[in-house]
Design a protein around this motif. Structure first.
Motif, PDB file in Angstrom:
ATOM      1  N   GLN A  23       5.170   2.929   3.807  1.00  0.00           N
ATOM      2  CA  GLN A  23       4.988   4.151   3.035  1.00  0.00           C
ATOM      3  C   GLN A  23       5.416   3.927   1.579  1.00  0.00           C
ATOM      4  O   GLN A  23       5.969   2.889   1.244  1.00  0.00           O
ATOM      5  CB  GLN A  23       5.791   5.293   3.655  1.00  0.00           C
ATOM      6  CG  GLN A  23       5.310   5.660   5.040  1.00  0.00           C
ATOM      7  CD  GLN A  23       3.866   6.114   5.034  1.00  0.00           C
ATOM      8  OE1 GLN A  23       3.473   6.978   4.248  1.00  0.00           O
ATOM      9  NE2 GLN A  23       3.048   5.524   5.892  1.00  0.00           N
ATOM     10  N   ALA A  24       5.167   4.918   0.747  1.00  0.00           N
ATOM     11  CA  ALA A  24       5.538   4.830  -0.663  1.00  0.00           C
ATOM     12  C   ALA A  24       5.927   6.209  -1.172  1.00  0.00           C
ATOM     13  O   ALA A  24       5.397   7.221  -0.713  1.00  0.00           O
ATOM     14  CB  ALA A  24       4.375   4.279  -1.487  1.00  0.00           C
ATOM     15  N   HIS A  40       7.566   3.552  -5.440  1.00  0.00           N
ATOM     16  CA  HIS A  40       8.521   2.764  -4.668  1.00  0.00           C
ATOM     17  C   HIS A  40       7.922   2.558  -3.277  1.00  0.00           C
ATOM     18  O   HIS A  40       7.897   3.484  -2.470  1.00  0.00           O
ATOM     19  CB  HIS A  40       9.859   3.495  -4.561  1.00  0.00           C
ATOM     20  CG  HIS A  40      10.406   3.925  -5.885  1.00  0.00           C
ATOM     21  ND1 HIS A  40      11.281   3.144  -6.606  1.00  0.00           N
ATOM     22  CD2 HIS A  40      10.181   5.041  -6.628  1.00  0.00           C
ATOM     23  CE1 HIS A  40      11.588   3.774  -7.727  1.00  0.00           C
ATOM     24  NE2 HIS A  40      10.933   4.917  -7.771  1.00  0.00           N
ATOM     25  N   ALA A  41       7.404   1.366  -3.027  1.00  0.00           N
ATOM     26  CA  ALA A  41       6.793   1.058  -1.739  1.00  0.00           C
ATOM     27  C   ALA A  41       7.789   0.309  -0.867  1.00  0.00           C
ATOM     28  O   ALA A  41       8.550  -0.528  -1.349  1.00  0.00           O
ATOM     29  CB  ALA A  41       5.542   0.210  -1.937  1.00  0.00           C
ATOM     30  N   ARG A  51       1.204  -7.655   8.921  1.00  0.00           N
ATOM     31  CA  ARG A  51       0.119  -7.407   7.977  1.00  0.00           C
ATOM     32  C   ARG A  51      -0.183  -5.913   7.831  1.00  0.00           C
ATOM     33  O   ARG A  51      -0.377  -5.425   6.727  1.00  0.00           O
ATOM     34  CB  ARG A  51      -1.143  -8.118   8.444  1.00  0.00           C
ATOM     35  CG  ARG A  51      -1.095  -9.611   8.425  1.00  0.00           C
ATOM     36  CD  ARG A  51      -2.391 -10.208   8.971  1.00  0.00           C
ATOM     37  NE  ARG A  51      -3.573  -9.707   8.305  1.00  0.00           N
ATOM     38  CZ  ARG A  51      -4.095 -10.225   7.191  1.00  0.00           C
ATOM     39  NH1 ARG A  51      -3.535 -11.279   6.648  1.00  0.00           N
ATOM     40  NH2 ARG A  51      -5.176  -9.698   6.646  1.00  0.00           N
ATOM     41  N   SER A  52      -0.235  -5.204   8.941  1.00  0.00           N
ATOM     42  CA  SER A  52      -0.632  -3.802   8.870  1.00  0.00           C
ATOM     43  C   SER A  52       0.386  -2.964   8.102  1.00  0.00           C
ATOM     44  O   SER A  52       0.014  -2.062   7.354  1.00  0.00           O
ATOM     45  CB  SER A  52      -0.873  -3.226  10.259  1.00  0.00           C
ATOM     46  OG  SER A  52       0.318  -3.241  11.015  1.00  0.00           O
ATOM     47  N   ALA A  57       1.626  -0.183   2.975  1.00  0.00           N
ATOM     48  CA  ALA A  57       2.435   0.042   1.777  1.00  0.00           C
ATOM     49  C   ALA A  57       1.567  -0.027   0.526  1.00  0.00           C
ATOM     50  O   ALA A  57       1.722   0.780  -0.397  1.00  0.00           O
ATOM     51  CB  ALA A  57       3.575  -0.976   1.701  1.00  0.00           C
ATOM     52  N   ASP A  58       0.642  -0.981   0.490  1.00  0.00           N
ATOM     53  CA  ASP A  58      -0.276  -1.086  -0.650  1.00  0.00           C
ATOM     54  C   ASP A  58      -1.153   0.160  -0.761  1.00  0.00           C
ATOM     55  O   ASP A  58      -1.299   0.749  -1.831  1.00  0.00           O
ATOM     56  CB  ASP A  58      -1.168  -2.323  -0.500  1.00  0.00           C
ATOM     57  CG  ASP A  58      -0.422  -3.625  -0.720  1.00  0.00           C
ATOM     58  OD1 ASP A  58       0.412  -3.684  -1.641  1.00  0.00           O
ATOM     59  OD2 ASP A  58      -0.692  -4.590   0.023  1.00  0.00           O
ATOM     60  N   LYS A  59      -1.748   0.566   0.357  1.00  0.00           N
ATOM     61  CA  LYS A  59      -2.636   1.734   0.349  1.00  0.00           C
ATOM     62  C   LYS A  59      -1.877   3.022   0.047  1.00  0.00           C
ATOM     63  O   LYS A  59      -2.380   3.896  -0.670  1.00  0.00           O
ATOM     64  CB  LYS A  59      -3.376   1.834   1.677  1.00  0.00           C
ATOM     65  CG  LYS A  59      -4.377   0.717   1.873  1.00  0.00           C
ATOM     66  CD  LYS A  59      -5.040   0.811   3.231  1.00  0.00           C
ATOM     67  CE  LYS A  59      -5.995  -0.342   3.463  1.00  0.00           C
ATOM     68  NZ  LYS A  59      -6.602  -0.275   4.798  1.00  0.00           N
TER      69      LYS A  59
END
Length: 119
Positions: A23-24, A40-41, A51-52, A57-59
């Motif tokens: 999450q972020a 802040h991720a 990976r998921s 976190a990126d998305k």
């Protein structure tokens, strides 16, 4: 970044805790002059996340950027510093996740952690 915006940038995310891996959360950039927001991720630990979680976190970071209408975002190499996620694997995950994300962000700058090569 923290030296330029501290101490408020260090304190602000604490009010948003807990933020689970994948999450972020977002705070103002405070005293950073060329940045409006800091996302802040929370990425995975290499032994507990995969990976998921890193892709999430990126998305999630892009989703936060979309919430404030950001057109450009700079991404550090999430989880590769203190968490020790392998930089080459993290790079591949992030590129794939960001290219596949639906977002209004037009420019994404990826900042990779580079290790010094042995002589």
């Amino acid at each position: 970044m923290h030296a330029a915006a501290a101490p408020r940038l260090l304190k602000a995310p604490r009010a948003l805790a807990p933020c689970p891996p994948g999450q972020a959360a977002m705070t103002p950039a405070f005293d950073l002059t060329t940045v409006r927001w800091v996302i802040h991720a929370v990425g995975p630990l290499p032994r507990t996340g995969g990976r998921s979680t890193l892709a999430s976190a990126d998305k999630a970071s892009l989703a936060r950027a979309d919430e404030v209408g950001a057109r450009s975002v700079a991404f550090p190499s999430i989880s590769t510093g203190a968490y020790g996620y392998p930089a080459d694997a993290a790079s591949r995950v992030s590129v794939e996740a960001l290219l596949g994300a639906t977002t209004a962000v037009e420019v994404v700058l990826l900042v990779a952690l580079v290790h010094r090569m042995p002589s």
